[in-house]
Enzyme design. Structure first.
Site, PDB file in Angstrom:
ATOM      1  CB  SER B 149      -0.970  -0.051   1.186  1.00 17.60           C
ATOM      2  OG  SER B 149      -2.002   0.888   1.029  1.00 17.60           O
ATOM      3  CG  ASP B 227      -7.377  -3.223  -2.033  1.00 22.07           C
ATOM      4  OD1 ASP B 227      -7.954  -2.328  -1.389  1.00 22.07           O
ATOM      5  OD2 ASP B 227      -6.136  -3.330  -2.087  1.00 22.07           O
ATOM      6  CG  HIS B 260      -5.567  -2.694   1.156  1.00 24.84           C
ATOM      7  ND1 HIS B 260      -4.977  -2.459  -0.059  1.00 24.84           N
ATOM      8  CD2 HIS B 260      -4.958  -1.826   2.025  1.00 24.84           C
ATOM      9  CE1 HIS B 260      -4.069  -1.503   0.046  1.00 24.84           C
ATOM     10  NE2 HIS B 260      -4.035  -1.099   1.310  1.00 24.84           N
TER      11      HIS B 260
END
Lengths: 283, 283
Positions: B149, B227, B260
């Site tokens: 991320s 996600d 995620h």
């Protein structure tokens, strides 16, 4: 469907289900996590993983890495909770090693615990029955059991008390002889009262002495030598000594430098997964 | 020794070090975790893992399972923190995606952040230099980089800005084009100000357009299709489009059903470990 699905999470090609249900046995809502590999759509063998003190189903789910090997070998993993929660019993949340998070996988006989703290019947009975009905792709007749610390004790107890239920057992740093250690005295005293003959019903070292079931499956135990609870609370050698006549043998692996944490568990979970995969007929 | 060792934990046959040190760059104490495999006593290659928003060094250490594969292939892993902590800046702790836990791996130019929020110089400079001096068994000339991320962004930025520093890069759900998404606008605006030419200095999609370094190493990226941040914040296709001339190619793997979380990371960490082991000369 008796279970409520709180989350379905993709993991290792399979899926992790975060479930909850209302237990008739504990009279509380109970959480349970189930990892289902994608390897098959039916007759998936199961490994029951019993967690240690303070844990919810999420700790081992997040930190043990058991699901990686479950996906690889093709078995499901069931991660139950470690006690009823929110039973609203006075004193339930006063200590980290008794009450909430510390059900010790026994059926309490003493007030005020006996109405809810029935974790033996919950884990080995109601939970398995409910999952059997809800998840028909899982084969709960081909099930094996493991656990950590208090949960290692719970796994050994379940295996010895129900010889036909579990194909094999293993444990990470189990409380192997709870009747003679402080954790056992506190919890067995609280849940089961002063009569030590009842304690013996939940003590692996006592149970193995009179074990009459199939004893062909080797019992695998890892114990870290830098585990701060090793000598005072765990005492795996007492189990080995009491189990001299267990034919499959108790393979106690004392590992230098390892502690009591999930870093210890995850470091040896592959060996345990292979152990269970073998007895579940997967390798 | 500039580092204080807060814990040494046995893991996967090697050791996990939980360290802290006083950073001259951030002017705060900084935590960092380092996993060192037992495979060798010298010239151990290194993978730098940059974490995402809100994470301390412990999250990935506990949940990514990267150390299992690092032990298997024989590289160390460095897990830095994601921002200075305790810099005592007004507003630092007001939101989960800006300030503490959200350094965005940039060198801030704006008040009140620029005195402490120098995470680019910290991660790629001071930290590596200090570890090089303290842990001579680690070979920081043979280092690769990855992240998740915000940390996936940080890994790509480090790789593009310092072509000779890192052998290869990979990323899990990176913020691939921060200049055009809300997270980037909030953080780049706050740390770097209104001048978007400076934002381009920390935007993988901008950096790859002018990349002049060795482009023979494939860039591996996984992105979950479930996600929740995928379309709004991450935009990996923008990077792929901008990097059409990158010779090694960008292998963007869009994986159905994945989210995620660390369950996503740990599900694909083996593939990334093999990717880096290859470029580190281990396989």
């Amino acid at each position: 469907m008796v279970f409520k699905t709180n989350a379905t999470i993709a993991q290792f090609g399979g899926k992790l289900l975060k479930l909850s249900h209302d237990s008739k046995v504990t009279k509380t809502p109970m959480d349970v996590n189930v990892f289902i590999p994608s390897s098959s759509t039916k007759n998936i063998p199961v490994l029951l993983y019993l967690s240690g003190l303070t844990c919810t189903p999420n700790n081992a789910t997040e930190k043990s890495f058991l699901a990686y090997f479950a996906a690889k070998y093709g078995f499901a993993v069931v991660f139950p909770d470690t006690s009823p929660r929110g039973a609203d019993i006075a004193g339930e949340n006063e200590s980290w090693d008794f009450g909430t998070g510390a059900g010790f996988y026994v059926d309490a006989t003493q007030e005020p615990w006996k109405n809810n703290y029935q974790m033996y019947s919950y884990v080995h009975g109601e939970l398995i029955d409910a999952l059997t009905e809800a998840y028909t792709e899982l084969d709960f007749k081909n099930i094996s059991i493991t656990g950590h610390s208090m949960g290692g004790m719970g796994a050994l107890v379940g295996y010895f008390k129900q010889p036909r239920a579990y194909k094999a057992v293993s444990a990470f740093a189990p409380i192997a002889n709870p009747s003679v250690v402080p954790w056992g005295e506190k919890n067995f005293g609280g849940y089961l009262g002063a009569d030590k003959s009842l304690w013996a019903e939940y003590d692996p070292t006592e149970l193995i002495k009179n074990y009459k079931g199939d004893d062909s499956a080797t019992i695998l135990i890892h114990q870290g030598l830098d585990d701060p609870f090793y000598e005072k609370e765990l005492k795996p050698q007492n189990l080995v000594e009491a189990g001299k006549n267990y034919k499959g043998g108790i393979e106690l692996k004392l590992v230098e430098k390892y502690d009591h944490s999930y870093f210890f568990i995850s470091s040896f979970v592959e060996e345990h997964a292979i152990h269970h995969a073998k007895y579940l007929g997967l390798i």
